[in-house]
Write a protein that holds these residues in place. Structure first.
Motif, mmCIF file in Angstrom:
data_model
loop_
_atom_site.group_PDB
_atom_site.id
_atom_site.type_symbol
_atom_site.label_atom_id
_atom_site.label_comp_id
_atom_site.label_asym_id
_atom_site.label_seq_id
_atom_site.Cartn_x
_atom_site.Cartn_y
_atom_site.Cartn_z
ATOM 1 N N GLY A 89 0.801 -1.226 0.000
ATOM 2 C CA GLY A 89 0.000 0.000 0.000
ATOM 3 C C GLY A 89 0.835 1.278 0.000
ATOM 4 N N GLN A 90 2.130 1.154 -0.328
ATOM 5 C CA GLN A 90 3.052 2.314 -0.297
ATOM 6 C C GLN A 90 2.429 3.581 -0.878
ATOM 7 N N LYS A 91 1.740 3.434 -2.014
ATOM 8 C CA LYS A 91 1.268 4.634 -2.717
ATOM 9 C C LYS A 91 0.183 5.379 -1.938
ATOM 10 N N PHE A 92 -0.404 4.743 -0.923
ATOM 11 C CA PHE A 92 -1.419 5.434 -0.125
ATOM 12 C C PHE A 92 -0.822 6.097 1.121
ATOM 13 N N LEU A 93 0.469 5.883 1.342
ATOM 14 C CA LEU A 93 1.067 6.346 2.606
ATOM 15 C C LEU A 93 1.486 7.824 2.651
ATOM 16 N N PRO A 94 1.787 8.468 1.514
ATOM 17 C CA PRO A 94 2.254 9.849 1.619
ATOM 18 C C PRO A 94 1.308 10.792 2.374
ATOM 19 N N ASP A 95 0.016 10.577 2.313
ATOM 20 C CA ASP A 95 -0.925 11.461 3.011
ATOM 21 C C ASP A 95 -1.113 11.102 4.483
ATOM 22 N N VAL A 133 3.139 -10.853 16.724
ATOM 23 C CA VAL A 133 4.481 -11.449 16.763
ATOM 24 C C VAL A 133 5.394 -10.668 15.834
ATOM 25 N N ALA A 134 6.707 -10.856 16.026
ATOM 26 C CA ALA A 134 7.726 -10.285 15.134
ATOM 27 C C ALA A 134 7.620 -8.767 14.978
ATOM 28 N N ALA A 135 7.516 -8.072 16.095
ATOM 29 C CA ALA A 135 7.505 -6.604 16.069
ATOM 30 C C ALA A 135 8.811 -6.067 15.479
ATOM 31 N N ASP A 136 9.892 -6.833 15.631
ATOM 32 C CA ASP A 136 11.185 -6.359 15.103
ATOM 33 C C ASP A 136 11.123 -6.135 13.593
ATOM 34 N N GLN A 137 10.377 -6.992 12.900
ATOM 35 C CA GLN A 137 10.269 -6.829 11.443
ATOM 36 C C GLN A 137 9.520 -5.550 11.085
ATOM 37 N N VAL A 138 8.578 -5.160 11.920
ATOM 38 C CA VAL A 138 7.829 -3.925 11.689
ATOM 39 C C VAL A 138 8.729 -2.714 11.951
ATOM 40 N N ARG A 139 9.478 -2.738 13.072
ATOM 41 C CA ARG A 139 10.418 -1.646 13.366
ATOM 42 C C ARG A 139 11.415 -1.468 12.234
ATOM 43 N N TYR A 140 11.909 -2.576 11.739
ATOM 44 C CA TYR A 140 12.902 -2.572 10.683
ATOM 45 C C TYR A 140 12.325 -1.920 9.417
ATOM 46 N N TRP A 141 11.114 -2.306 9.066
ATOM 47 C CA TRP A 141 10.486 -1.733 7.870
ATOM 48 C C TRP A 141 10.279 -0.230 8.048
ATOM 49 N N LEU A 142 9.785 0.167 9.208
ATOM 50 C CA LEU A 142 9.543 1.593 9.471
ATOM 51 C C LEU A 142 10.831 2.390 9.292
ATOM 52 N N LYS A 143 11.893 1.871 9.913
ATOM 53 C CA LYS A 143 13.179 2.557 9.877
ATOM 54 C C LYS A 143 13.686 2.743 8.443
ATOM 55 N N ASN A 144 13.465 1.748 7.605
ATOM 56 C CA ASN A 144 13.987 1.800 6.238
ATOM 57 C C ASN A 144 13.041 2.447 5.244
ATOM 58 N N ASN A 145 11.899 2.931 5.726
ATOM 59 C CA ASN A 145 10.932 3.514 4.798
ATOM 60 C C ASN A 145 10.475 4.907 5.207
ATOM 61 N N GLY A 146 11.365 5.613 5.890
ATOM 62 C CA GLY A 146 11.117 7.028 6.165
ATOM 63 C C GLY A 146 10.182 7.314 7.324
ATOM 64 N N TRP A 147 9.877 6.306 8.124
ATOM 65 C CA TRP A 147 9.014 6.518 9.289
ATOM 66 C C TRP A 147 9.851 6.578 10.566
ATOM 67 N N SER A 148 9.460 7.478 11.476
ATOM 68 C CA SER A 148 10.130 7.581 12.775
ATOM 69 C C SER A 148 9.306 6.875 13.830
ATOM 70 N N LEU A 149 9.938 5.962 14.540
ATOM 71 C CA LEU A 149 9.266 5.340 15.682
ATOM 72 C C LEU A 149 9.263 6.365 16.807
ATOM 73 N N ILE A 150 8.078 6.875 17.177
ATOM 74 C CA ILE A 150 8.032 7.938 18.191
ATOM 75 C C ILE A 150 7.580 7.441 19.556
ATOM 76 N N ASP A 151 6.953 6.289 19.590
ATOM 77 C CA ASP A 151 6.517 5.767 20.891
ATOM 78 C C ASP A 151 6.219 4.272 20.765
ATOM 79 N N GLU A 152 6.203 3.608 21.904
ATOM 80 C CA GLU A 152 5.861 2.194 21.960
ATOM 81 C C GLU A 152 5.125 1.927 23.269
ATOM 82 N N ALA A 153 4.309 0.882 23.239
ATOM 83 C CA ALA A 153 3.682 0.430 24.481
ATOM 84 C C ALA A 153 3.715 -1.085 24.496
ATOM 85 N N ILE A 154 3.705 -1.636 25.695
ATOM 86 C CA ILE A 154 3.638 -3.086 25.845
ATOM 87 C C ILE A 154 2.665 -3.368 26.982
#
Ligand code: SAM
Length: 229
Positions: free
Chosen positions: A104-110, A120-141
């Protein structure tokens, strides 16, 4: 009544504008958000017929037609022709969340904010965010019914919570979560630590050459966990 997990997700949704809840199932989250004035407008996106029908029914039962809209479609495709300020993807595995974001990349600019809750596998999500111009600003557990859930919040602010040296560890454990070291965090990673230790013991018994790399990886992970537990 909303689950503790979805209540936590709701806390991070921007109040102004539209939220799109992708894979909304019964539309519990959109109905809760708009029904309680926590967000102006919501889209409940669903791929599958059954959950889509439940979403429509739930919206109607709460008299929220016109403020919450169910749309059937794959991932972010439900944003075709719409704009969402916050996108929520919750209650799925990390790899599925990443594949929905990728497709869905093309819908993300807005989109201003992502609130992601990988089971599961939150690390894969963090990794994708980091490599695609998103800043991880907060987390909760949090813990609910014996399960531990993580919530990741990202925007375009440019905030970078990672250090060069510790990055792999931070991607795995969560840069904010490992600082905070809450009870739920401890519970989750103590479980993982005990499991790694068991596997480690078995590998050592097997003494296979091919296992060398795996042993080193386990040792690294166990050291990281010993630092935070
Ligand atoms: N988000 C809700 C929550 O956190 O409680 C429901 C989670 S439920 C386990 C996952 C939902 O995602 C299912 O209703 C499923 O039909 C839907 N789903 C799976 N893949 C999807 C996709 N590619 N696009 C939209 N919905 C999807």
């Amino acid at each position: 009544h909303l689950s503790k997990r979805l209540e936590k997700v709701a806390e991070f949704v921007l109040e102004e504008g539209t939220v799109a809840d992708i894979g909304s199932d019964h539309a519990y989250l959109p109905v809760y958000l708009v029904g309680n004035g926590l967000c102006e407008y919501a889209i409940a996106g669903e791929l599958n017929e059954g959950p889509y029908a439940s979403a429509i029914e739930k919206i109607r039962a709460n008299d929220l037609q016109g403020k919450v809209e169910a749309r059937q479609g794959d991932g972010l495709n439900v944003l075709d022709g719409r704009k969402a300020d916050t996108v929520v993807i919750a209650g799925m595995g990390g790899p599925l969340i990443v594949s929905i974001l990728k497709k869905g990349q093309k819908f993300l600019p807005d989109v201003k904010r992502l609130v992601l809750q990988p089971n599961v596998a939150a690390d894969q999500v963090r990794y994708w965010l980091k490599n695609n111009g998103w800043s991880l600003i907060d987390e909760a557990i949090l813990m609910e019914d014996g399960h531990v859930y993580e919530v990741l919040v990202a925007d375009r602010s440019g905030v970078d919570p990672y250090d060069l040296v510790d990055m792999r560890k931070q991607l795995w454990l969560g840069p904010y979560l490992m600082e905070e070291r809450s009870e739920a965090f401890h519970k989750k990673w103590k479980r993982e630590y005990d499991q790694l230790k068991r596997i480690y013991g078995q590998l050592q018994l097997a003494r296979q050459k091919q296992a060398r790399h795996r042993v080193e990886e386990l040792e690294q992970k166990m050291r990281w966990l010993e630092e935070v537990l």
